[in-house]
Design a protein around this motif. Structure first.
Motif, PDB file in Angstrom:
ATOM      1  N   GLY A  90       0.849  -1.200  -0.330  1.00 34.16           N
ATOM      2  CA  GLY A  90      -0.168   0.099   0.042  1.00 34.16           C
ATOM      3  C   GLY A  90       0.886   1.512   0.096  1.00 34.16           C
ATOM      4  N   GLY A  91       1.782   0.905   0.412  1.00 32.17           N
ATOM      5  CA  GLY A  91       2.763   2.061   0.219  1.00 32.17           C
ATOM      6  C   GLY A  91       3.402   2.667  -1.392  1.00 32.17           C
ATOM      7  N   SER A  92       4.268   3.709  -0.864  1.00 28.74           N
ATOM      8  CA  SER A  92       5.062   3.664  -2.053  1.00 28.74           C
ATOM      9  C   SER A  92       5.845   4.378  -2.451  1.00 28.74           C
ATOM     10  N   LEU A  93       6.630   4.472  -3.653  1.00 27.79           N
ATOM     11  CA  LEU A  93       8.397   4.483  -3.583  1.00 27.79           C
ATOM     12  C   LEU A  93       8.476   5.305  -5.174  1.00 27.79           C
ATOM     13  N   ARG A  94       9.796   6.034  -4.855  1.00 30.27           N
ATOM     14  CA  ARG A  94      10.303   7.010  -6.210  1.00 30.27           C
ATOM     15  C   ARG A  94      11.275   6.420  -6.779  1.00 30.27           C
ATOM     16  N   ASP A 108       1.058  -4.008 -18.182  1.00 26.76           N
ATOM     17  CA  ASP A 108      -0.462  -4.405 -17.677  1.00 26.76           C
ATOM     18  C   ASP A 108      -0.592  -4.260 -16.146  1.00 26.76           C
ATOM     19  N   SER A 109       0.150  -4.833 -15.084  1.00 29.33           N
ATOM     20  CA  SER A 109      -0.335  -4.943 -13.445  1.00 29.33           C
ATOM     21  C   SER A 109      -0.166  -3.726 -13.745  1.00 29.33           C
ATOM     22  N   MET A 110       0.857  -2.516 -14.108  1.00 26.43           N
ATOM     23  CA  MET A 110       0.806  -1.589 -13.559  1.00 26.43           C
ATOM     24  C   MET A 110       0.093  -0.327 -13.655  1.00 26.43           C
ATOM     25  N   LYS A 111      -0.457  -0.049 -14.606  1.00 19.84           N
ATOM     26  CA  LYS A 111      -1.799   0.749 -14.699  1.00 19.84           C
ATOM     27  C   LYS A 111      -2.706   1.195 -13.895  1.00 19.84           C
ATOM     28  N   GLY A 112      -2.408   2.162 -13.729  1.00 18.77           N
ATOM     29  CA  GLY A 112      -3.118   3.477 -12.566  1.00 18.77           C
ATOM     30  C   GLY A 112      -2.641   3.682 -11.241  1.00 18.77           C
ATOM     31  N   ARG A 113      -1.048   2.584 -11.301  1.00 23.21           N
ATOM     32  CA  ARG A 113      -0.517   2.600  -9.685  1.00 23.21           C
ATOM     33  C   ARG A 113       1.263   3.392 -10.119  1.00 23.21           C
ATOM     34  N   PHE A 114       1.218   3.175 -10.884  1.00 23.31           N
ATOM     35  CA  PHE A 114       2.530   3.197 -11.117  1.00 23.31           C
ATOM     36  C   PHE A 114       2.727   4.894 -12.768  1.00 23.31           C
ATOM     37  N   THR A 115       3.652   6.031 -12.467  1.00 25.52           N
ATOM     38  CA  THR A 115       4.197   6.580 -13.195  1.00 25.52           C
ATOM     39  C   THR A 115       4.505   6.659 -13.580  1.00 25.52           C
ATOM     40  N   ASN A 152       2.568   3.824  -6.313  1.00 31.03           N
ATOM     41  CA  ASN A 152       2.009   3.732  -5.416  1.00 31.03           C
ATOM     42  C   ASN A 152       0.871   2.568  -5.284  1.00 31.03           C
ATOM     43  N   SER A 153       0.515   2.781  -4.302  1.00 41.04           N
ATOM     44  CA  SER A 153      -0.272   1.410  -4.149  1.00 41.04           C
ATOM     45  C   SER A 153       0.804   0.335  -4.135  1.00 41.04           C
ATOM     46  N   LEU A 154       1.560  -0.048  -3.280  1.00 45.33           N
ATOM     47  CA  LEU A 154       2.456  -1.293  -4.033  1.00 45.33           C
ATOM     48  C   LEU A 154       1.966  -2.582  -3.374  1.00 45.33           C
ATOM     49  N   LYS A 155       2.537  -3.900  -4.075  1.00 45.71           N
ATOM     50  CA  LYS A 155       2.166  -4.609  -3.830  1.00 45.71           C
ATOM     51  C   LYS A 155       2.929  -5.492  -3.395  1.00 45.71           C
ATOM     52  N   PRO A 156       2.720  -6.652  -2.693  1.00 41.29           N
ATOM     53  CA  PRO A 156       4.208  -7.760  -2.448  1.00 41.29           C
ATOM     54  C   PRO A 156       4.379  -8.252  -3.373  1.00 41.29           C
ATOM     55  N   GLU A 157       3.968  -8.906  -4.975  1.00 41.73           N
ATOM     56  CA  GLU A 157       4.129  -9.253  -5.885  1.00 41.73           C
ATOM     57  C   GLU A 157       5.189  -8.045  -6.880  1.00 41.73           C
ATOM     58  N   VAL A 184      13.107  -3.525  -5.378  1.00 45.55           N
ATOM     59  CA  VAL A 184      12.443  -2.962  -4.365  1.00 45.55           C
ATOM     60  C   VAL A 184      11.889  -4.294  -3.362  1.00 45.55           C
ATOM     61  N   THR A 185      11.335  -4.286  -2.608  1.00 45.85           N
ATOM     62  CA  THR A 185      10.935  -5.527  -1.807  1.00 45.85           C
ATOM     63  C   THR A 185       9.758  -4.527  -0.659  1.00 45.85           C
ATOM     64  N   VAL A 186       8.108  -5.555  -0.894  1.00 43.36           N
ATOM     65  CA  VAL A 186       7.022  -4.790  -0.324  1.00 43.36           C
ATOM     66  C   VAL A 186       7.036  -6.325   0.062  1.00 43.36           C
ATOM     67  N   SER A 187       6.214  -5.339   1.497  1.00 44.53           N
ATOM     68  CA  SER A 187       5.776  -6.388   2.447  1.00 44.53           C
ATOM     69  C   SER A 187       4.561  -6.796   2.766  1.00 44.53           C
TER      70      SER A 187
END
Length: 125
Positions: A15-19, A61-68, A83-88, A121-124
């Protein structure tokens, strides 16, 4: 020497963000397409996002709407706001520069393709 250097990776909760940022060396004059790819353990490298010099973008496809993705042509830098990062989304993220006009050890060259070393990048969950 032509180099791409990524920064901004690290651990983040779901759910977090990184740039992410990617800086091209000063020996590069122009880059046609800059982008980000990622590779998770045991998987093939996949497209995250690319951006042309004119600003046209394309996303996985899986990044649309979350990544810019964005870029600064004056600095030969590319950015990825995630944004809205997922473990995957956990993977090593690689910066790519395609269609590079650069000064190399062999003189000025055109149409080159470069990769950065990658940033984890590691998403927990």
């Amino acid at each position: 020497q032509v180099r791409l250097v990524e920064s901004g990776g690290g651990p983040v909760e779901a759910g977090g963000s990184l740039r992410l940022s990617c800086a091209a060396s000063q020996t590069i004059f122009t880059i046609i397409v800059m982008g980000w790819y990622r590779q998770a353990p045991g998987k093939q490298r996949e497209l995250v996002a690319v951006i042309s010099r004119g600003g046209a973008t394309n996303y996985g496809d899986s990044m649309k709407g979350r990544f810019t993705i964005s870029r600064d042509n004056t600095k030969n830098m590319v950015y990825l706001q995630m944004n809205s990062l997922k473990p995957e989304d956990t993977a090593v993220y690689y910066c790519n520069a395609f269609g590079v006009d650069a000064m190399t050890n062999s003189g000025r060259r055109y149409g080159l393709d470069y990769w950065g070393q990658g940033t984890q990048v590691t998403v927990s969950s």
